[in-house]
Design a protein around this motif. Structure first.
Motif, PDB file in Angstrom:
ATOM      1  N   MET A  67       0.790  -1.236   0.000  1.00 24.25           N
ATOM      2  CA  MET A  67       0.000   0.000   0.000  1.00 24.25           C
ATOM      3  C   MET A  67       0.814   1.274   0.000  1.00 24.25           C
ATOM      4  SD  MET A  67      -1.446   0.261   3.898  1.00 24.25           S
ATOM      5  CE  MET A  67      -2.587  -1.042   3.557  1.00 24.25           C
ATOM      6  N   GLY A  68       2.113   1.208   0.098  1.00 27.34           N
ATOM      7  CA  GLY A  68       2.915   2.421   0.218  1.00 27.34           C
ATOM      8  C   GLY A  68       2.806   2.961   1.632  1.00 27.34           C
ATOM      9  N   ILE A  69       3.908   2.937   2.370  1.00 30.69           N
ATOM     10  CA  ILE A  69       3.897   3.423   3.745  1.00 30.69           C
ATOM     11  C   ILE A  69       4.997   4.467   3.911  1.00 30.69           C
ATOM     12  CG2 ILE A  69       2.893   1.302   4.657  1.00 30.69           C
ATOM     13  CD1 ILE A  69       5.674   0.574   5.747  1.00 30.69           C
ATOM     14  N   TYR A  70       4.910   5.224   5.005  1.00 27.51           N
ATOM     15  CA  TYR A  70       5.813   6.344   5.233  1.00 27.51           C
ATOM     16  C   TYR A  70       6.381   6.308   6.644  1.00 27.51           C
ATOM     17  CZ  TYR A  70       3.300   7.891   1.145  1.00 27.51           C
ATOM     18  OH  TYR A  70       2.747   7.952  -0.101  1.00 27.51           O
ATOM     19  N   HIS A  71       7.607   6.751   6.752  1.00 29.07           N
ATOM     20  CA  HIS A  71       8.214   6.889   8.074  1.00 29.07           C
ATOM     21  C   HIS A  71       7.576   8.079   8.786  1.00 29.07           C
ATOM     22  CE1 HIS A  71      11.267   3.912   7.257  1.00 29.07           C
ATOM     23  NE2 HIS A  71      11.502   4.499   6.096  1.00 29.07           N
ATOM     24  N   ALA A  72       7.541   8.016  10.088  1.00 27.00           N
ATOM     25  CA  ALA A  72       7.041   9.121  10.899  1.00 27.00           C
ATOM     26  C   ALA A  72       8.003  10.302  10.780  1.00 27.00           C
ATOM     27  CB  ALA A  72       6.944   8.683  12.361  1.00 27.00           C
ATOM     28  N   PRO A  73       7.528  11.521  11.068  1.00 27.46           N
ATOM     29  CA  PRO A  73       8.443  12.662  11.089  1.00 27.46           C
ATOM     30  C   PRO A  73       9.591  12.392  12.070  1.00 27.46           C
ATOM     31  CG  PRO A  73       6.165  13.391  11.292  1.00 27.46           C
ATOM     32  CD  PRO A  73       6.162  11.891  11.415  1.00 27.46           C
ATOM     33  N   ALA A  74      10.742  12.950  11.791  1.00 26.70           N
ATOM     34  CA  ALA A  74      11.923  12.704  12.630  1.00 26.70           C
ATOM     35  C   ALA A  74      11.650  12.997  14.101  1.00 26.70           C
ATOM     36  CB  ALA A  74      13.107  13.515  12.119  1.00 26.70           C
ATOM     37  N   ALA A  75      10.878  14.032  14.396  1.00 25.75           N
ATOM     38  CA  ALA A  75      10.590  14.395  15.786  1.00 25.75           C
ATOM     39  C   ALA A  75       9.761  13.341  16.507  1.00 25.75           C
ATOM     40  CB  ALA A  75       9.873  15.745  15.841  1.00 25.75           C
ATOM     41  N   HIS A  76       9.100  12.469  15.771  1.00 23.76           N
ATOM     42  CA  HIS A  76       8.258  11.433  16.362  1.00 23.76           C
ATOM     43  C   HIS A  76       8.988  10.106  16.529  1.00 23.76           C
ATOM     44  CE1 HIS A  76       4.217  13.414  14.994  1.00 23.76           C
ATOM     45  NE2 HIS A  76       5.040  14.272  15.555  1.00 23.76           N
ATOM     46  N   ARG A  77      10.177   9.998  16.003  1.00 23.16           N
ATOM     47  CA  ARG A  77      10.912   8.727  16.018  1.00 23.16           C
ATOM     48  C   ARG A  77      11.774   8.583  17.266  1.00 23.16           C
ATOM     49  NH1 ARG A  77      13.730   9.470  10.182  1.00 23.16           N
ATOM     50  NH2 ARG A  77      11.824   9.879   9.001  1.00 23.16           N
ATOM     51  N   SER A  78      11.885   7.343  17.711  1.00 17.49           N
ATOM     52  CA  SER A  78      12.878   7.023  18.738  1.00 17.49           C
ATOM     53  C   SER A  78      14.240   6.968  18.055  1.00 17.49           C
ATOM     54  CB  SER A  78      12.564   5.664  19.369  1.00 17.49           C
ATOM     55  OG  SER A  78      12.696   4.642  18.382  1.00 17.49           O
ATOM     56  N   GLU A  79      15.279   6.859  18.837  1.00 21.46           N
ATOM     57  CA  GLU A  79      16.620   6.727  18.260  1.00 21.46           C
ATOM     58  C   GLU A  79      16.688   5.488  17.372  1.00 21.46           C
ATOM     59  OE1 GLU A  79      21.105   5.986  19.930  1.00 21.46           O
ATOM     60  OE2 GLU A  79      19.835   7.385  21.037  1.00 21.46           O
ATOM     61  N   GLU A  80      16.098   4.395  17.829  1.00 23.87           N
ATOM     62  CA  GLU A  80      16.080   3.163  17.050  1.00 23.87           C
ATOM     63  C   GLU A  80      15.224   3.320  15.795  1.00 23.87           C
ATOM     64  OE1 GLU A  80      15.284   3.327  20.294  1.00 23.87           O
ATOM     65  OE2 GLU A  80      16.840   2.186  21.315  1.00 23.87           O
ATOM     66  N   GLY A  81      14.104   4.029  15.927  1.00 24.61           N
ATOM     67  CA  GLY A  81      13.230   4.264  14.784  1.00 24.61           C
ATOM     68  C   GLY A  81      13.903   5.101  13.718  1.00 24.61           C
ATOM     69  N   ASN A  82      14.691   6.074  14.148  1.00 21.80           N
ATOM     70  CA  ASN A  82      15.420   6.897  13.197  1.00 21.80           C
ATOM     71  C   ASN A  82      16.480   6.070  12.478  1.00 21.80           C
ATOM     72  OD1 ASN A  82      15.644   9.629  12.135  1.00 21.80           O
ATOM     73  ND2 ASN A  82      17.726   9.519  12.932  1.00 21.80           N
ATOM     74  N   ALA A  83      17.183   5.233  13.215  1.00 27.23           N
ATOM     75  CA  ALA A  83      18.193   4.361  12.602  1.00 27.23           C
ATOM     76  C   ALA A  83      17.538   3.416  11.595  1.00 27.23           C
ATOM     77  CB  ALA A  83      18.934   3.573  13.676  1.00 27.23           C
ATOM     78  N   PHE A  84      16.361   2.897  11.935  1.00 24.94           N
ATOM     79  CA  PHE A  84      15.641   2.019  11.019  1.00 24.94           C
ATOM     80  C   PHE A  84      15.266   2.765   9.745  1.00 24.94           C
ATOM     81  CE2 PHE A  84      11.551   0.351   9.439  1.00 24.94           C
ATOM     82  CZ  PHE A  84      11.969  -0.918   9.076  1.00 24.94           C
ATOM     83  N   ALA A  85      14.711   3.967   9.881  1.00 22.30           N
ATOM     84  CA  ALA A  85      14.316   4.763   8.718  1.00 22.30           C
ATOM     85  C   ALA A  85      15.511   5.035   7.814  1.00 22.30           C
ATOM     86  CB  ALA A  85      13.673   6.078   9.167  1.00 22.30           C
TER      87      ALA A  85
END
Length: 108
Positions: A67-85
């Motif tokens: 379906m096409g998905i998007y990463h959350a805005p950087a301000a909403h990401r955890s450190e791990e979430g940012n590394a994943f993105a």
């Protein structure tokens, strides 16, 4: 390994999300929650014993192809979430009004 799709709430918060899960003989290995409205990644989690095996990337690629998905805005990401993105690449959700603490501290 089996990957499944369903809709449901994010741990009982009464929201509705797209949810992809990977199971290994009945054991939950990884799960990906994506908002139904923006197709924004809300959470991705891999059971500790299965980390580093590509399960998060697999769920991301499966969901994005479906379906096409998007990463959350950087301000909403955890450190791990940012590394994943950064590791998997892909687009970040379009900006939207938000008054969370993280967004209030972002420069315009």
């Amino acid at each position: 390994m089996e990957t499944t799709y369903r809709t449901g709430s994010y741990y009982g918060d009464n929201s509705t999300n797209h949810i992809w899960e990977t199971h290994d003989e009945g054991t939950l290995v990884a799960e990906l929650y994506v908002s139904t409205d923006r197709h924004e990644i809300m959470n991705i989690e891999v059971t500790e014993a299965y980390r580093g095996e590509g399960h998060a990337r697999h769920l991301y690629e499966t969901a994005d192809a479906q379906m096409g998905i998007y990463h959350a805005p950087a301000a909403h990401r955890s450190e791990e979430g940012n590394a994943f993105a950064e590791a998997v690449g892909g687009d970040t959700v379009a900006p939207y009004p938000c008054d969370c603490t993280g967004c209030d501290t972002q420069e315009d």
